[in-house]
Design a protein around this motif. Structure first.
Motif, short mmCIF file in Angstrom:
data_model
loop_
_atom_site.label_atom_id
_atom_site.label_comp_id
_atom_site.label_asym_id
_atom_site.label_seq_id
_atom_site.Cartn_x
_atom_site.Cartn_y
_atom_site.Cartn_z
N UNK A 192 0.82 -1.23 0.00
CA UNK A 192 0.00 0.00 0.00
C UNK A 192 0.85 1.27 0.00
N UNK A 193 0.51 2.19 -0.87
CA UNK A 193 1.19 3.48 -0.93
C UNK A 193 2.50 3.48 -1.69
N UNK A 194 2.87 2.32 -2.24
CA UNK A 194 4.12 2.24 -2.97
C UNK A 194 3.88 1.80 -4.41
N UNK A 195 4.89 1.99 -5.24
CA UNK A 195 4.78 1.58 -6.63
C UNK A 195 4.86 0.06 -6.73
N UNK A 196 4.33 -0.43 -7.86
CA UNK A 196 4.43 -1.85 -8.14
C UNK A 196 5.88 -2.16 -8.57
N UNK A 197 6.49 -3.12 -7.90
CA UNK A 197 7.90 -3.44 -8.14
C UNK A 197 8.06 -4.76 -8.88
N UNK A 198 9.02 -4.79 -9.76
CA UNK A 198 9.37 -6.00 -10.50
C UNK A 198 9.95 -7.05 -9.55
N UNK A 199 9.57 -8.31 -9.77
CA UNK A 199 10.09 -9.40 -8.95
C UNK A 199 10.88 -10.39 -9.81
N UNK A 200 10.26 -10.88 -10.89
CA UNK A 200 10.89 -11.94 -11.66
C UNK A 200 10.29 -11.99 -13.06
N UNK A 201 11.06 -12.61 -13.97
CA UNK A 201 10.66 -12.71 -15.37
C UNK A 201 11.09 -14.06 -15.93
N UNK A 202 10.27 -14.59 -16.82
CA UNK A 202 10.66 -15.78 -17.57
C UNK A 202 10.30 -15.56 -19.04
N UNK A 203 11.26 -15.80 -19.91
CA UNK A 203 11.04 -15.60 -21.33
C UNK A 203 10.40 -16.84 -21.95
N UNK A 204 10.04 -16.72 -23.21
CA UNK A 204 9.46 -17.86 -23.92
C UNK A 204 10.43 -19.03 -23.99
N UNK A 205 11.71 -18.72 -23.97
CA UNK A 205 12.73 -19.77 -24.02
C UNK A 205 13.14 -20.30 -22.67
#
Length: 115
Positions: free
Chosen positions: A41-54
């Motif tokens: 609450x009150x903060x920006x949405x932060x990136x956690x993790x990513x997975x590519x198509x590969x």
């Protein structure tokens, strides 16, 4: 219509684990990069993790070694395995896909880490 639905959140104690799931529809799932974000609450949405198509993965520094992102293309689902959870991991967790120039989000799933 792109639709994302997260599940698997809950209340856990420090050191415990959770596995989040995000089921997607409306896209050719296997060709897209999928992301997890989190927000308090009150903060920006932060990136956690990513997975590519590969299957290449990337993590924000604070979760490296504790979280693992994976995908099951047959089930159109992306996962986030979260181990050794800490109170600072408490947040609403969202999955995300960018499709035709637009960012799509699910409704989120709440993760609370507290003793």
């Amino acid at each position: 219509q792109v639709y994302l639905k997260e599940s698997g959140g809950g209340l856990v104690r420090p050191g415990e684990s959770l596995r989040l799931s995000c089921a997607a529809s409306g896209i050719n799932f296997k060709i897209f990069t999928l992301n997890w974000f989190r927000q308090t609450p009150g903060k920006e949405r932060d990136y956690v993790a990513q997975i590519t198509s590969g299957g290449l993965t990337n993590y924000t520094d604070s979760v490296k070694g504790r979280f693992t992102i994976s995908r099951n293309n047959a089930r159109n689902t992306v996962y986030l395995q979260m181990n050794s959870l800490e109170p600072d991991d408490t947040a609403m967790y969202y999955c995300n896909v960018n499709y035709k120039g637009r960012a799509y989000w699910g409704q989120g799933t709440q993760v609370t880490v507290s003793s």
